[in-house]
Design a protein around this motif. Sequence first.
Motif, PDB file in Angstrom:
ATOM      1  N   THR A  78      44.375  40.005  52.620  1.00 17.97           N
ATOM      2  CA  THR A  78      43.102  40.721  52.712  1.00 17.97           C
ATOM      3  C   THR A  78      42.236  40.581  51.461  1.00 17.97           C
ATOM      4  N   GLN A  79      42.858  40.470  50.279  1.00 19.63           N
ATOM      5  CA  GLN A  79      42.065  40.437  49.057  1.00 19.63           C
ATOM      6  C   GLN A  79      42.139  39.123  48.291  1.00 19.63           C
ATOM      7  N   HIS A  80      42.872  38.155  48.827  1.00 18.55           N
ATOM      8  CA  HIS A  80      42.956  36.864  48.142  1.00 18.55           C
ATOM      9  C   HIS A  80      43.457  35.779  49.089  1.00 18.55           C
ATOM     10  N   ALA A  81      43.194  34.546  48.697  1.00 18.31           N
ATOM     11  CA  ALA A  81      43.760  33.368  49.359  1.00 18.31           C
ATOM     12  C   ALA A  81      44.484  32.579  48.275  1.00 18.31           C
ATOM     13  N   GLU A  82      45.569  31.928  48.652  1.00 19.30           N
ATOM     14  CA  GLU A  82      46.364  31.157  47.698  1.00 19.30           C
ATOM     15  C   GLU A  82      46.570  29.754  48.243  1.00 19.30           C
ATOM     16  N   ILE A  83      46.513  28.785  47.361  1.00 18.40           N
ATOM     17  CA  ILE A  83      46.808  27.402  47.714  1.00 18.40           C
ATOM     18  C   ILE A  83      47.892  26.920  46.758  1.00 18.40           C
ATOM     19  N   LEU A  84      48.987  26.441  47.315  1.00 17.38           N
ATOM     20  CA  LEU A  84      50.081  25.897  46.524  1.00 17.38           C
ATOM     21  C   LEU A  84      50.166  24.411  46.838  1.00 17.38           C
ATOM     22  N   HIS A 109      33.010  31.347  43.233  1.00 16.61           N
ATOM     23  CA  HIS A 109      33.655  30.110  42.776  1.00 16.61           C
ATOM     24  C   HIS A 109      34.127  30.227  41.321  1.00 16.61           C
ATOM     25  N   ASP A 110      33.425  31.000  40.499  1.00 20.71           N
ATOM     26  CA  ASP A 110      33.796  31.161  39.095  1.00 20.71           C
ATOM     27  C   ASP A 110      35.066  31.992  38.913  1.00 20.71           C
ATOM     28  N   GLN A 111      35.461  32.744  39.927  1.00 11.04           N
ATOM     29  CA  GLN A 111      36.653  33.595  39.843  1.00 11.04           C
ATOM     30  C   GLN A 111      37.930  32.878  40.294  1.00 11.04           C
ATOM     31  N   ILE A 161      42.330  32.467  44.900  1.00 13.32           N
ATOM     32  CA  ILE A 161      40.931  32.729  45.222  1.00 13.32           C
ATOM     33  C   ILE A 161      40.772  34.201  45.565  1.00 13.32           C
ATOM     34  N   PRO A 162      40.231  35.003  44.649  1.00 13.02           N
ATOM     35  CA  PRO A 162      39.998  36.424  44.964  1.00 13.02           C
ATOM     36  C   PRO A 162      38.930  36.550  46.045  1.00 13.02           C
ATOM     37  N   ILE A 163      39.162  37.457  46.994  1.00 11.33           N
ATOM     38  CA  ILE A 163      38.239  37.694  48.088  1.00 11.33           C
ATOM     39  C   ILE A 163      37.519  39.011  47.827  1.00 11.33           C
ATOM     40  N   SER A 164      36.187  39.003  47.917  1.00  7.96           N
ATOM     41  CA  SER A 164      35.398  40.187  47.577  1.00  7.96           C
ATOM     42  C   SER A 164      35.485  41.274  48.648  1.00  7.96           C
ATOM     43  N   SER A 165      35.606  40.879  49.902  1.00  5.05           N
ATOM     44  CA  SER A 165      35.805  41.845  50.971  1.00  5.05           C
ATOM     45  C   SER A 165      36.699  41.223  52.016  1.00  5.05           C
ATOM     46  N   ALA A 166      37.327  42.023  52.823  1.00  3.33           N
ATOM     47  CA  ALA A 166      38.339  41.551  53.757  1.00  3.33           C
ATOM     48  C   ALA A 166      37.821  40.425  54.652  1.00  3.33           C
TER      49      ALA A 166
END
Length: 104
Positions: free
Chosen positions: A42-48, A79-81, A95-100
């Motif tokens: 809900t608050q982030h996406a991750e890429i490994l 993009h800067d975050q 990648i932090p997500i600003s809203s769900a």
Amino acid sequence: MKLVNVTNSYKRLVNKQLENTDAYFVKVYSAGNTTVVYTEATQHAEILIVNKKRAVRKTEINEILKYLLKRIPKDKYDHDQISIIELKDVIEISIPISSALVEN
């Protein structure tokens, strides 16, 4: 570089991610010797990004990031975050997500 969806070949990994993290969505991609795991919460996406045969090139990181950012609406992230951690054979992009991404 072409990413091929190989999620069905990684059922145990996907199930473990869904059970043990806050992720609600997991996809696994392959680009030759490079494996990419993309997760959304809900608050982030991750890429490994993992390549055990050689170091992952900067161009590969940029292409993978560009491809997977298309999944996220532009107004949901800054993009800067985006943070990138580079180790020998593993790259982690957060990648932090600003809203769900998914509304309840």
